[in-house]
Design an enzyme around this catalytic site. Sequence first.
Site, PDB file in Angstrom:
ATOM      1  CG  PHE A 122      -1.844   1.125   1.343  1.00  0.00           C
ATOM      2  CD1 PHE A 122      -3.050   1.100   0.655  1.00  0.00           C
ATOM      3  CD2 PHE A 122      -1.549   2.229   2.123  1.00  0.00           C
ATOM      4  CE1 PHE A 122      -3.944   2.157   0.732  1.00  0.00           C
ATOM      5  CE2 PHE A 122      -2.435   3.299   2.210  1.00  0.00           C
ATOM      6  CZ  PHE A 122      -3.639   3.258   1.510  1.00  0.00           C
ATOM      7  CB  THR A 125       4.095   7.540   3.317  1.00  0.00           C
ATOM      8  OG1 THR A 125       3.168   7.153   4.312  1.00  0.00           O
ATOM      9  CG2 THR A 125       5.137   8.460   3.921  1.00  0.00           C
ATOM     10  CB  SER A 131       0.807  13.183  10.073  1.00  0.00           C
ATOM     11  OG  SER A 131       1.523  12.283  10.893  1.00  0.00           O
ATOM     12  CB  ILE A 156       6.277   1.708  -0.181  1.00  0.00           C
ATOM     13  CG1 ILE A 156       5.942   3.161  -0.556  1.00  0.00           C
ATOM     14  CG2 ILE A 156       5.105   0.763  -0.477  1.00  0.00           C
ATOM     15  CD1 ILE A 156       4.913   3.852   0.341  1.00  0.00           C
ATOM     16  N   GLY A 339      18.550  -6.930  32.026  1.00  0.00           N
ATOM     17  CA  GLY A 339      19.731  -6.143  32.387  1.00  0.00           C
ATOM     18  C   GLY A 339      20.755  -6.113  31.268  1.00  0.00           C
ATOM     19  CD  GLU A 363      -1.178  -0.314   8.965  1.00  0.00           C
ATOM     20  OE1 GLU A 363      -0.488  -1.326   8.847  1.00  0.00           O
ATOM     21  OE2 GLU A 363      -2.406  -0.322   9.109  1.00  0.00           O
ATOM     22  N   GLY A 364      -0.302   5.592  10.601  1.00  0.00           N
ATOM     23  CA  GLY A 364      -0.833   6.724  11.357  1.00  0.00           C
ATOM     24  C   GLY A 364      -0.175   6.774  12.718  1.00  0.00           C
ATOM     25  CB  THR A 365       2.050   9.249  14.399  1.00  0.00           C
ATOM     26  OG1 THR A 365       1.096  10.327  14.337  1.00  0.00           O
ATOM     27  CG2 THR A 365       3.080   9.401  13.287  1.00  0.00           C
TER      28      THR A 365
END
Lengths: 385, 265
Positions: A122, A125, A131, A156, A339, A363-365
């Site tokens: 998909f 961006t 955003s 992508i 640790g 997939e969107g912040t």
Amino acid sequence: MDYFFTEEQEMIRDLCRQIAEERIKPVRAELDEKEEFPREIMKALAQADLFQIIIPEEYGGLGGGCLENCIAVEELSRACCGVSTSYAASFLGAYPMLLFGNEAQKEKYLPLIGSGEKLCAFALTESSSGSDAGSIQTEAKKDGDSYVLNGSKQWITNGGEAGVYTVIAITDRSKGARGATAFIVEADDPGFSIGKKEIKMGIRASATAELIFKDCRIPADRVLGKEGLGFVVAMRTFDKSRPGVGAQAVGVAQGALDEAAAFARVRKQFGKPIITFQAVAHMLADMAVDIEAGRALVYAAARYIDSGAKDFSKVSAIAKVFPTDMAMRVTTNAVQVLGGHGYMREYPVEKMMRDAKILQIYEGTNQIQRNVIGQELNKEYGRKK
Amino acid sequence: MKIAVCIKQVPDTANVKLDPETHTLKREGVESIVNPFDLFALEAALRIKEAAGGEIVAVTMGPPQAETVIKDAIGFGVDEGLLLSDRAFAGADTWATTAALAKAIEGLGDVDLVICGKQAVDGDTAQVGPGIAQRLGLPHVAFVKGFREIEDKRLVVERQMDDGYDVVELPLPALITVVREVGEPRPPSLKGKMRAKKYTVPMQGAADLGLEADQVGLAGSFTQVVKVFAPSHSGERRRLEGSEDEMGAQVIDALVDNQVIMLGS
């Protein structure tokens, strides 16, 4: 905890767990180290019919929904988020076809994706459009019976590995958000090429690349839905896919707890296993509480979506925000429990911590998710007056 | 191409424990699995089907609960299964086992290729595959590690040897036994597992196969297992003491004294 899965859902969980244990765990560190795309594992997932989960039965799939997808993704993520990202991204690319494709498009592409013959991806961006999805620059111009795409897409997932891409491009700049359109692009379309391959902090087994469109000509029948629906396609797709990111978070967090608890039982300091120290036991307890809350939320949201609910942006966003923030906390604390060992690459928890970070971003912040939730709250409480 | 794959239900040897008193295998509570080498036979059959098309039938002989291995095979993508189960089959050695399996394969009709794992991990005889071929009058190649050519009436295979491999051409119908190198078994598939859940495994007994009671099971066997035991560690034992160098020298002395090694002058 029993979430009352159907027999079929239990089968998906068990099969994914088996593949995760037998085929993913033994190679995850090497895939991470070498940034190697897990082609053999993708082939095994295909042979196991796991790419068929959300494909409708009439196209040869299993006709599962969001919950079935979440179950699979959670189990794979428990072993490796890089692998589960590659797997889930194929569905991210396929959802637009499922939701908006016409009969001919579904008939052509869904069986290919379901069989795993082709991976899907998909592409929304761009370098200056994250955003703020409305600011994308990639253009598609109608030219006779075809569209000609120009521009590039960034970061992508499955870029270069996928055979089919869903690409969002601007068809009418004057219409703003209503001027974008979703297209199906095939890997061998003329004018389509793969640019820079990214080097990442985590999910390094997954492929992340730039897509370049230079006078890329595709037939006009590759439009998904119709011209102008591009952002609707993208938003509806994310509404469906976001609980899957939540499921990745639950999986990686569970994987981290598995490691931390096992380690704390055998690691001795001051003559006793460290799990017997309250400070450590409470950390593990908080991790378990966090994970179960996240899991219950993801399953509940997925079931709500599968029930045929109409408007589920808020639920979907909630099912992404909480589990992914949770996974960051849990994986960070898992490193703390181990640790010095946890900080070393010899143990798997530092990778889990690196992998978890992306879940809060892609997939969107999580900030954008909170915007979605906030907007919905504003609407809901506005109506109540 | 019609392919018959012979599979066996065996105890999960990775998790088998010995009874410290009797030194026999503790079979209670041990899960049964498909004999690991037979998984390679299934994988080989599935690959041939992918390349040449056709149908795969999985055949097993065992108690009624052995139907689970047939269901496992269906889960991997096998088309049909057949369980040979009869009280009369009990105690069969490899001779009596091949009697039943050969008849069953004959009964399937027009089988082009029979594939077996090279051996079962419980009995370790590696006799059943070649035995079936003998009874059916089929050419056979054991320890097949790969396929060069797959045609309707002909197969070219690679047979693993201690020092490399042979390339063997054989006409079909034929029987082969396969080794690990033939290909990593695929995971079961969701569609296969769903089908397996509903699948009713066909079952045949000695009478269905046209075999008399004295041809099968213990009565039809030339050999019988008298006792299963872990070999005891006997012989002289000596405990060495001293520094590493001293103990090393003592080991070498002992080896020389017993003429296991010779020191050069």
